[in-house]
Design a protein around this motif. Structure first.
Motif, PDB file in Angstrom:
ATOM      1  N   ALA A 146      24.397  -5.353   3.729  1.00  0.00           N
ATOM      2  CA  ALA A 146      24.549  -3.943   3.504  1.00  0.00           C
ATOM      3  C   ALA A 146      24.634  -3.790   2.001  1.00  0.00           C
ATOM      4  O   ALA A 146      23.812  -2.829   1.541  1.00  0.00           O
ATOM      5  CB  ALA A 146      25.475  -3.352   4.359  1.00  0.00           C
ATOM      6  N   HIS A 147      25.335  -4.266   1.479  1.00  0.00           N
ATOM      7  CA  HIS A 147      25.550  -4.310   0.047  1.00  0.00           C
ATOM      8  C   HIS A 147      24.476  -4.524  -0.882  1.00  0.00           C
ATOM      9  O   HIS A 147      23.974  -3.919  -1.954  1.00  0.00           O
ATOM     10  CB  HIS A 147      27.065  -4.784  -0.526  1.00  0.00           C
ATOM     11  N   ALA A 148      23.748  -5.619  -0.333  1.00  0.00           N
ATOM     12  CA  ALA A 148      22.516  -6.037  -1.344  1.00  0.00           C
ATOM     13  C   ALA A 148      21.479  -4.925  -1.052  1.00  0.00           C
ATOM     14  O   ALA A 148      20.846  -4.658  -2.037  1.00  0.00           O
ATOM     15  CB  ALA A 148      22.046  -7.352  -0.732  1.00  0.00           C
ATOM     16  N   ARG A 149      21.286  -4.290  -0.181  1.00  0.00           N
ATOM     17  CA  ARG A 149      20.432  -3.115   0.168  1.00  0.00           C
ATOM     18  C   ARG A 149      20.755  -1.952  -0.667  1.00  0.00           C
ATOM     19  O   ARG A 149      19.741  -1.302  -1.328  1.00  0.00           O
ATOM     20  CB  ARG A 149      20.118  -2.966   1.644  1.00  0.00           C
ATOM     21  N   TRP A 150      22.145  -1.852  -0.770  1.00  0.00           N
ATOM     22  CA  TRP A 150      22.550  -0.651  -1.537  1.00  0.00           C
ATOM     23  C   TRP A 150      22.393  -1.165  -2.809  1.00  0.00           C
ATOM     24  O   TRP A 150      21.734   0.117  -3.553  1.00  0.00           O
ATOM     25  CB  TRP A 150      23.830  -0.342  -1.020  1.00  0.00           C
ATOM     26  N   LEU A 151      22.299  -2.211  -3.460  1.00  0.00           N
ATOM     27  CA  LEU A 151      22.189  -2.506  -5.065  1.00  0.00           C
ATOM     28  C   LEU A 151      20.652  -2.139  -5.160  1.00  0.00           C
ATOM     29  O   LEU A 151      20.394  -1.660  -6.127  1.00  0.00           O
ATOM     30  CB  LEU A 151      22.615  -3.851  -5.046  1.00  0.00           C
ATOM     31  N   VAL A 152      19.706  -2.655  -4.306  1.00  0.00           N
ATOM     32  CA  VAL A 152      18.366  -2.411  -4.594  1.00  0.00           C
ATOM     33  C   VAL A 152      17.876  -0.984  -4.703  1.00  0.00           C
ATOM     34  O   VAL A 152      17.299  -0.681  -5.596  1.00  0.00           O
ATOM     35  CB  VAL A 152      17.628  -3.508  -3.677  1.00  0.00           C
ATOM     36  N   GLU A 153      18.532  -0.286  -3.599  1.00  0.00           N
ATOM     37  CA  GLU A 153      17.990   1.117  -3.552  1.00  0.00           C
ATOM     38  C   GLU A 153      18.468   1.857  -4.558  1.00  0.00           C
ATOM     39  O   GLU A 153      18.058   2.765  -5.367  1.00  0.00           O
ATOM     40  CB  GLU A 153      18.703   1.795  -2.195  1.00  0.00           C
ATOM     41  N   GLU A 154      19.800   1.595  -5.260  1.00  0.00           N
ATOM     42  CA  GLU A 154      20.546   2.103  -6.331  1.00  0.00           C
ATOM     43  C   GLU A 154      20.095   1.802  -7.558  1.00  0.00           C
ATOM     44  O   GLU A 154      19.829   2.745  -8.398  1.00  0.00           O
ATOM     45  CB  GLU A 154      22.122   1.908  -6.092  1.00  0.00           C
TER      46      GLU A 154
END
Length: 331
Positions: A146-154
């Motif tokens: 979840a955190h990895a996906r957020w980093l990529v999106e952000e």
């Protein structure tokens, strides 16, 4: 420098590895992230390797861009990120986050990234190991993902960038190491040589390959950038050898720093050019093979002599010459 950056992408992936968030109602619609590239599958190679396509990489300090948000920073600025020349294969927007510099991120998305892509230069964003190791994230795979996906999106999808660079300059305790390794492995599904997306996951550090984190995540990164600022070029071989069990030499880039206004005196770019530490780094090759290229910190200060604190536009003369050197020594 290659004039076909996506070929560079495929070549280094072969060696190494075997939605868009809104900027607010007042901004233009966000640009979608680039479509995933088709990349070959390959077995990871470690140790010295002959490298035919070394890259020139630079950290561009966004607070010295004319589009930066803070008035006190913007007032003396005269440079634009889209003035970076095509001799730079990859540049990092370094390293103020969207909430802290929204004006720059609008320009990055709408103007700078399209212009740099058009000339063959790719763009990443730098985050710090604190954003991973100290994140409020539980120690389990679902939380890591979840955190990895957020980093990529952000930080990647938001402005149509080509990847992330993770700056690691500190020791970590066992829990921090576990969290950081878990999140970077999760990032490896979306970026880097394991992902098949053609987007970068880069590790930059002033430490060695003996850092407890690095062996756990080496297979997930495209490049390792060594902050060798101020170091004797004779020390590069020994530092490279600490990374050699885990990566190919074609993934290893030593780096120097230009003089920052009122900054540290690394003395990497003294004149004459040919006797400088930066030139020595460009000419250096690991024993028995080649290197992945060279990088500079404070790219926007290219050409400034030590002690020159004035703010003025750069013609990027040093990086143009260094790009030529790394191509020549690779032949």
């Amino acid at each position: 420098m290659s004039d076909r950056p996506r070929l560079i992408q495929s070549l280094r992936l072969a060696v190494a590895a075997g939605a868009v968030a809104s900027l607010g109602a007042a901004t233009a619609p966000a640009v979608a992230a680039p479509a995933p590239a088709t990349v070959p599958s390959a077995t990871a190679t470690t140790g010295p390797t002959e490298c035919k396509d070394p890259i020139a990489f630079g950290y561009y300090r966004q607070w010295r861009d004319v589009e930066t948000t803070k008035e006190e920073d913007r007032a003396p600025n005269v440079q634009r990120m889209d003035e970076i020349p095509p001799q730079l294969d990859i540049v990092s927007a370094f390293a103020t986050k969207p909430a802290q510099d929204p004006d720059f991120w609008v320009a990055l998305r709408d103007t700078y990234v399209p212009a740099l892509h058009a000339q063959g230069t790719e763009v990443v964003f730098t985050i710090f190991i604190d954003d991973i190791a100290d994140a409020d994230v539980e120690l389990n795979e679902a939380a890591y993902d979840a955190h990895a996906r957020w980093l990529v999106e952000e930080y990647v999808d938001r402005a149509g960038l080509d990847g992330l660079d993770i700056d690691t300059e500190r020791s970590l305790d066992p829990e921090q190491t576990e969290r950081a390794a878990g999140i970077i492995r999760a990032l490896g599904k979306y970026l880097g040589p394991q992902s098949g997306t053609g987007r970068y996951l880069i590790y930059d550090t002033n430490m060695t390959g003996n850092h407890p984190l690095f062996p756990q995540i080496a297979e997930y990164v495209d490049y390792v950038l060594l902050q060798a600022y101020g170091r004797d070029p004779g020390r590069l071989q020994g530092t490279w050898e600490t990374f050699a069990p885990y990566i190919s030499s074609c993934q290893f880039l030593p780096g120097f720093s230009f003089y920052e206004e009122r900054g540290w005196h690394w003395l990497d770019t003294t004149v004459p050019f040919g006797e400088s530490r930066a030139a020595a780094y460009a000419n250096w090759q690991p024993e028995g093979g080649g290197k992945g290229g060279i990088f500079s910190y404070a790219l926007d200060r290219d050409g400034k002599l030590d002690g020159d604190d004035t703010i003025s536009a750069s013609k990027y003369t040093w990086m143009k010459r260094l790009s030529g050197i790394i191509d020549e020594v690779a032949r």
